[in-house]
Design an enzyme around this catalytic site. Structure first.
Site, PDB file in Angstrom:
ATOM      1  N   LYS A   1       0.881  -1.362   0.198  1.00 51.03           N
ATOM      2  CA  LYS A   1       0.268  -0.201   0.044  1.00 51.03           C
ATOM      3  C   LYS A   1       0.813   1.592  -0.129  1.00 51.03           C
ATOM      4  O   LYS A   1       1.935   1.138   0.535  1.00 51.03           O
ATOM      5  CB  LYS A   1      -1.098  -0.027   0.901  1.00 51.03           C
TER       6      LYS A   1
ATOM      7  N   SER B   1      -9.560   1.790   2.722  1.00 52.68           N
ATOM      8  CA  SER B   1      -8.925   2.686   1.966  1.00 52.68           C
ATOM      9  C   SER B   1      -7.924   1.949   1.157  1.00 52.68           C
ATOM     10  O   SER B   1      -7.050   2.318   0.424  1.00 52.68           O
ATOM     11  CB  SER B   1      -8.133   3.501   2.589  1.00 52.68           C
TER      12      SER B   1
ATOM     13  N   SER C   1      -9.936  -0.728   7.211  1.00 58.19           N
ATOM     14  CA  SER C   1      -9.021  -0.428   5.343  1.00 58.19           C
ATOM     15  C   SER C   1      -9.102  -1.885   5.486  1.00 58.19           C
ATOM     16  O   SER C   1      -8.184  -1.659   3.823  1.00 58.19           O
ATOM     17  CB  SER C   1      -8.645   0.948   5.426  1.00 58.19           C
TER      18      SER C   1
HETATM   19  N1  GLN Z   1     -12.887   4.302   5.680  1.00 52.70           N
HETATM   20  C1  GLN Z   1     -12.773   4.754   7.513  1.00 52.70           C
HETATM   21  C2  GLN Z   1     -11.813   6.479   6.930  1.00 52.70           C
HETATM   22  O1  GLN Z   1     -12.548   6.959   5.685  1.00 52.70           O
HETATM   23  C3  GLN Z   1     -11.259   3.690   7.821  1.00 52.70           C
HETATM   24  C4  GLN Z   1      -9.966   3.891   7.104  1.00 52.70           C
HETATM   25  C5  GLN Z   1      -8.789   3.297   7.245  1.00 52.70           C
HETATM   26  O2  GLN Z   1      -9.016   2.249   7.968  1.00 52.70           O
HETATM   27  N2  GLN Z   1      -7.699   4.112   6.897  1.00 52.70           N
HETATM   28  O3  GLN Z   1     -11.413   6.651   7.776  1.00 52.70           O
END
Ligand code: GLN
Length: 489
Positions: free
Chosen positions: A80, A155, A179
């Site tokens: 990532k 994400s 994410s």
């Molecule tokens: N979708 C969640 C957010 O927007 C979690 C994101 C994540 O785990 N990085 O914060």
């Protein structure tokens, strides 16, 4: 069988036996990337193929005289793009980092390099990890390999899509509120968020430091165990990494049942808003656990309803503080032609950050500002403790919790982008484990009628990844969801 179709374990075995050479593996995967990447767009950077070929040939040459391999040797793994790599740019899916290539590797990358893995590329993400669809990436969205006009989740959507599309044998993701698990569920692969502190965060570009964790996204549960074996462990470079012994997680796979395990079903996770197909698939999975010898029990996590609200205070507050460092002075993008320093700061941040990141910086700054700190941030931290206590209590009665990963299967591109709240709600079931810091895995448990994967979440006590993995693997072995592959068209 094509090398890119194998699991990590299978590819490893084939390489160790000498059936597949490092060069053949590298070639097969770069070819695969060139074929499907134009459709999937999982990567922000694909590594220099020639450099990997040179390394592959060197490995093959050395192995001729002494065939000693390491678990991740010659394994093509995607990373990532919020994890620092000294050989490839690290963008966080943001323009603010400009052309930044870190001067060092994250600890996890260093560990992988010791094993001589193939860093095949850096994967797409919502800017700084803020989002649930990769649509918040500054460089365009990734696509769901199962249906190209659907989101892969986020994400870590690029990592999950890359694994599902066989562009890598496994990938690294990061999870702050879901994410790793949510994109794994949307793409029909396995995603493990380890216990907070299990894996070093050194070199992971911070979003919300008290929640962020690195973890594997893989084709099956066995592979998640192999990856965790290398990832886990205390790191002097990360003071929040935990001094907890690391065992061989794949030992957990010897037991192929869940006998003597008590499995809790938290009733709050099956309330209104849960899609009926998702609920059906998860309930069916619960039946399987019963068949596998588990003792099923309904439990309650009473503060679940406030988890999303709590998360969006804590995470935005920490993000506003972490992202203060992007000022155009130290690294990354710097706006040109400004009158003075303050104007340079302002225009740099205005040009560099996307709308979702700006929204969160504002929310977080507000929650931390004097006069509001107690009303928002301090309150959210207090509620976070209550959520943690809910889990502590439940784990006195049961060993594991089984729930859906997401309220619905993957949604269409563009469907939620205008409505932040709807987007935030796709993390309804993953956020609690992040706030409590406990390990949680997402594994495939079925498909919707229109052919999209459905995920099952298994959560466990802190540092009991072994039990989570054992149960996940036992389920995986009696179901064959993971064998179904996307056609990518
Ligand atoms: N979708 C969640 C957010 O927007 C979690 C994101 C994540 O785990 N990085 O914060």
């Amino acid at each position: 069988m094509s090398l890119f179709k194998l699991t990590l374990k299978e590819l490893q075995d084939s390489f160790t036996r000498g059936d597949a050479s490092a060069y053949e593996i590298a070639r097969a995967y770069f070819l695969r990337v060139s074929v499907v990447e134009p459709k999937v767009n999982a990567f922000l950077t694909v590594n220099d193929k020639e450099a990997i070929f040179v390394e592959a040939k060197a490995i093959d040459e050395e192995l001729k005289s002494w065939r000693k391999t390491l678990p991740l040797m010659a394994m093509p793994i995607a990373i990532k793009d919020n994890i620092c790599t000294a050989d490839m740019p690290t963008t966080c899916g943001s323009r603010i980092l400009g052309e930044f290539t870190p001067p060092y590797d994250a600890t996890v990358i260093g560990k992988f390099r010791e094993q001589r893995f193939f860093p095949i590329g850096k994967t797409n993400l919502d800017e700084f990890g803020m989002g649930s669809s990769t649509e918040h990436s500054a460089f365009g969205p990734s696509r769901n390999p199962w249906k190209l006009n659907y989101v892969p989740g986020g994400s870590s959507g690029g990592s999950a899509a890359a694994v599902a599309a066989d562009e890598c044998v496994a990938a690294l993701g990061t999870d702050t509120g879901g994410s790793i698990r949510q994109p794994a569920a949307f793409c029909g692969v396995v995603g493990l968020k380890p216990t907070y502190g299990r894996v070093s965060r050194y070199g992971l570009i911070a979003f919300a430091s008290s929640l962020d964790q690195i973890g594997p996204i893989t084709k099956d549960v066995f592979d998640a165990g192999i990856m965790l074996n290398v990832l886990a462990g205390q790191d002097p470079m990360d003071s929040t990494s935990a001094d907890v012994p690391v065992t061989d997680f794949t030992r957990a796979f010897k037991k192929k049942d869940v006998k003597k395990l008590k499995i809790g079903i938290p009733k709050e996770f099956f309330a209104e808003g849960l899609d009926s197909e998702v609920e059906g698939a998860v309930r069916q999975a619960i039946e399987e656990f019963d068949q596998l010898g588990g003792e099923i029990k309904e439990v309650s996590l009473p503060n679940t309803g406030v988890a999303v609200a709590t998360y969006y205070i804590v995470a935005t507050a920490e993000a506003s503080s972490n992202l203060a460092r992007y000022d155009g002075v130290k690294f990354g993008h710097r706006s040109k032609g400004n009158q003075d320093l303050l104007e340079m700061y302002r225009t740099t941040r205005q040009e560099g950050f996307g709308p979702e990141v700006k929204l969160r910086i504002m929310l977080g700054t507000y929650a931390l500002s004097s006069g509001y700190y107690d009303a928002y941030y301090a309150k959210a931290q207090a509620v976070r403790s209550l959520i943690k206590q809910d889990f502590d209590q439940v784990f006195e009665e049961v060993d594991l919790l089984v729930t859906p990963v997401t309220p619905t299967p993957a949604f269409q591109m563009g469907e939620k982008i205008e409505d932040p709240l709807q987007m935030y709600l796709s993390d309804l079931y993953t956020i609690s484990a992040s706030l409590a810091g406990i390990p949680a895995i997402s594994i495939p448990c079925g498909f919707s009628q229109n052919g999209l994967p459905i995920g099952l979440q298994i959560m466990g006590r802190p540092f009991q990844e072994e039990i989570v993995l054992r149960a996940a693997r036992a389920y995986e072995l009696v179901t064959n969801w993971r064998k179904k592959r996307p056609a990518i068209r």
